[in-house]
Design an enzyme around this catalytic site. Structure first.
Site, PDB file in Angstrom:
ATOM      1  N   TYR A   1       0.840  -1.210   0.000  1.00  0.00           N
ATOM      2  CA  TYR A   1       0.000   0.000   0.000  1.00  0.00           C
ATOM      3  C   TYR A   1       0.871   1.256   0.000  1.00  0.00           C
ATOM      4  O   TYR A   1       0.630   2.200  -0.756  1.00  0.00           O
ATOM      5  CB  TYR A   1      -0.901  -0.051   1.229  1.00  0.00           C
TER       6      TYR A   1
ATOM      7  N   LYS B   1       0.992   4.309  -2.742  1.00  0.00           N
ATOM      8  CA  LYS B   1       0.641   5.686  -2.375  1.00  0.00           C
ATOM      9  C   LYS B   1       1.821   6.637  -2.575  1.00  0.00           C
ATOM     10  O   LYS B   1       1.623   7.796  -2.935  1.00  0.00           O
ATOM     11  CB  LYS B   1       0.124   5.726  -0.932  1.00  0.00           C
TER      12      LYS B   1
HETATM   13  P1  NAP Z   1     -13.462   2.380   1.108  1.00  0.00           P
HETATM   14  O1  NAP Z   1     -14.501   2.891   2.024  1.00  0.00           O
HETATM   15  O2  NAP Z   1     -12.947   0.987   1.265  1.00  0.00           O
HETATM   16  O3  NAP Z   1     -13.961   2.609  -0.399  1.00  0.00           O
HETATM   17  C1  NAP Z   1     -13.140   2.243  -1.476  1.00  0.00           C
HETATM   18  C2  NAP Z   1     -13.808   2.670  -2.761  1.00  0.00           C
HETATM   19  O4  NAP Z   1     -12.934   2.319  -3.851  1.00  0.00           O
HETATM   20  C3  NAP Z   1     -15.139   1.970  -3.009  1.00  0.00           C
HETATM   21  O5  NAP Z   1     -16.038   2.933  -3.524  1.00  0.00           O
HETATM   22  C4  NAP Z   1     -14.792   0.935  -4.089  1.00  0.00           C
HETATM   23  O6  NAP Z   1     -15.874   0.637  -4.983  1.00  0.00           O
HETATM   24  C5  NAP Z   1     -13.707   1.660  -4.837  1.00  0.00           C
HETATM   25  N1  NAP Z   1     -12.854   0.748  -5.632  1.00  0.00           N
HETATM   26  C6  NAP Z   1     -11.996  -0.201  -5.180  1.00  0.00           C
HETATM   27  N2  NAP Z   1     -11.414  -0.827  -6.230  1.00  0.00           N
HETATM   28  C7  NAP Z   1     -11.918  -0.258  -7.350  1.00  0.00           C
HETATM   29  C8  NAP Z   1     -11.718  -0.477  -8.738  1.00  0.00           C
HETATM   30  N3  NAP Z   1     -10.868  -1.409  -9.188  1.00  0.00           N
HETATM   31  N4  NAP Z   1     -12.411   0.281  -9.622  1.00  0.00           N
HETATM   32  C9  NAP Z   1     -13.296   1.227  -9.182  1.00  0.00           C
HETATM   33  N5  NAP Z   1     -13.509   1.490  -7.878  1.00  0.00           N
HETATM   34  C10 NAP Z   1     -12.845   0.746  -6.975  1.00  0.00           C
HETATM   35  O7  NAP Z   1     -12.135   3.301   1.191  1.00  0.00           O
HETATM   36  P2  NAP Z   1     -11.903   4.779   1.762  1.00  0.00           P
HETATM   37  O8  NAP Z   1     -11.402   4.658   3.131  1.00  0.00           O
HETATM   38  O9  NAP Z   1     -13.062   5.646   1.457  1.00  0.00           O
HETATM   39  O10 NAP Z   1     -10.643   5.188   0.871  1.00  0.00           O
HETATM   40  C11 NAP Z   1     -10.738   6.009  -0.274  1.00  0.00           C
HETATM   41  C12 NAP Z   1      -9.326   6.412  -0.701  1.00  0.00           C
HETATM   42  O11 NAP Z   1      -8.682   7.096   0.375  1.00  0.00           O
HETATM   43  C13 NAP Z   1      -8.431   5.212  -1.024  1.00  0.00           C
HETATM   44  O12 NAP Z   1      -7.585   5.533  -2.100  1.00  0.00           O
HETATM   45  C14 NAP Z   1      -7.615   5.030   0.241  1.00  0.00           C
HETATM   46  O13 NAP Z   1      -6.396   4.405  -0.002  1.00  0.00           O
HETATM   47  C15 NAP Z   1      -7.458   6.475   0.671  1.00  0.00           C
HETATM   48  N6  NAP Z   1      -7.156   6.637   2.096  1.00  0.00           N
HETATM   49  C16 NAP Z   1      -8.009   6.214   3.062  1.00  0.00           C
HETATM   50  C17 NAP Z   1      -7.693   6.400   4.389  1.00  0.00           C
HETATM   51  C18 NAP Z   1      -8.586   5.971   5.511  1.00  0.00           C
HETATM   52  O14 NAP Z   1      -8.173   6.065   6.687  1.00  0.00           O
HETATM   53  N7  NAP Z   1      -9.802   5.517   5.256  1.00  0.00           N
HETATM   54  C19 NAP Z   1      -6.471   7.004   4.725  1.00  0.00           C
HETATM   55  C20 NAP Z   1      -5.620   7.420   3.720  1.00  0.00           C
HETATM   56  C21 NAP Z   1      -5.971   7.243   2.413  1.00  0.00           C
HETATM   57  P3  NAP Z   1     -17.055  -0.411  -4.581  1.00  0.00           P
HETATM   58  O15 NAP Z   1     -17.900   0.334  -3.578  1.00  0.00           O
HETATM   59  O16 NAP Z   1     -17.770  -0.710  -5.839  1.00  0.00           O
HETATM   60  O17 NAP Z   1     -16.374  -1.601  -3.976  1.00  0.00           O
END
Ligand code: NAP
Length: 248
Positions: free
Chosen positions: A156, A160
């Site tokens: 990851y 990133k």
């Molecule tokens: P999440 O709730 O797990 O949601 C992930 C989203 O990505 C879902 O809408 C999923 O679609 C979509 N997705 C995954 N694979 C895909 C693909 N191949 N094609 C199209 N869509 C895809 O994650 P989140 O926490 O909101 O994270 C969003 C972003 O922020 C990510 O890039 C993550 O790395 C980053 N981030 C998150 C955090 C945190 O603490 N949460 C911290 C730093 C960075 P489906 O709904 O259809 O499965």
């Protein structure tokens, strides 16, 4: 007049978590929003319905953004629906955590494909449209893990950190055409991605956040909307960290 009146925004992985908050924020400020999802049509349609209920405009489009054909079809559908693209938010992402000795090469590959390759593919498709128009803003969602590293997340963190390098390089390429490229690095945000972490890990993460709380998806969405807007017209190639002070 709303900030994004007449503008079209595409948010990958826009149906849930941070992506959903970004869709709601951009639509709330007047953008036509494309909510991309991979498999969860119910949450994507729910996001579209929430936007419509507050008087906004949105559609949901399915595509696996790690797949080149999926991205080509997605951009074709965006253009046919709205005639252009002004804002791209590369938000789709996954984790497959493990210590390196237990991590399988497949877990490395799927994370690079979903987080980094997808970002590159969508940036390329958007650049084609935005360079011609000599306008546009791309925001790539990275993570503090891409800056500071995190044990158990070699795959990851690599994806990133890659997004940060990609964003800076593309910012340099596209600046002569007035297209801006920035990254947003969230810290520890309450979504499905962090829901399954043990209480022990959550407590440890909370203890490392000077502002004393986990991030809300809306905190990230506000930063994305700022970078997408004309208020940030002299900002490109930057990584805006939104983490309650966790990494400084
Ligand atoms: P999440 O709730 O797990 O949601 C992930 C989203 O990505 C879902 O809408 C999923 O679609 C979509 N997705 C995954 N694979 C895909 C693909 N191949 N094609 C199209 N869509 C895809 O994650 P989140 O926490 O909101 O994270 C969003 C972003 O922020 C990510 O890039 C993550 O790395 C980053 N981030 C998150 C955090 C945190 O603490 N949460 C911290 C730093 C960075 P489906 O709904 O259809 O499965």
């Amino acid at each position: 007049m709303p900030k994004f009146e007449g503008k079209t925004a595409l948010v990958t992985g826009g149906g849930r978590g941070i992506g959903r908050a970004i869709c709601l924020e951009l639509a709330g400020q007047g953008a036509n929003v494309v909510v991309n999802y991979r498999s969860n049509s119910a949450t994507a349609e729910d996001t579209v319905a929430a936007i419509a209920a507050s008087g906004g405009q949105a559609i949901a489009l399915q595509a696996d953004v790690a797949d080149e054909r999926g991205v080509t079809a997605l951009f074709k559908a965006v253009i046919s629906q709205y005639g252009g693209l002004d804002i791209l938010v590369n938000n789709a992402g996954i984790t497959r955590d493990n210590v390196i000795m237990m991590m399988k090469p497949e877990d490395f590959d799927i994370v690079q494909a979903t987080n980094l390759r997808s970002c590159w593919l969508c940036c390329k498709a958007a650049a084609r449209i935005m360079m011609r128009k000599r306008a546009g803003s791309i925001i790539n969602i990275t993570s503090v893990v891409g800056i500071a590293g995190n044990g158990g997340q070699t795959n990851y963190a690599a994806s990133k950190a890659g997004i940060i390098g990609l964003s800076k390089s593309l910012a340099k390429e596209l600046a002569p055409r007035s297209v801006r490229v920035n990254a947003v690095a969230p810290g520890f945000v309450e979504t499905d991605m962090t829901a399954d972490l043990s209480d022990e890990l959550k407590d440890a993460a909370l203890g490392a956040i000077p502002l004393g709380r986990m991030g809300d998806p809306a905190d990230i969405a506000k930063a994305v909307a700022f970078l997408a807007s004309a208020d940030a017209s002299y900002i490109t190639g930057q990584t805006l960290v939104v983490d309650g002070g966790m990494v400084m």
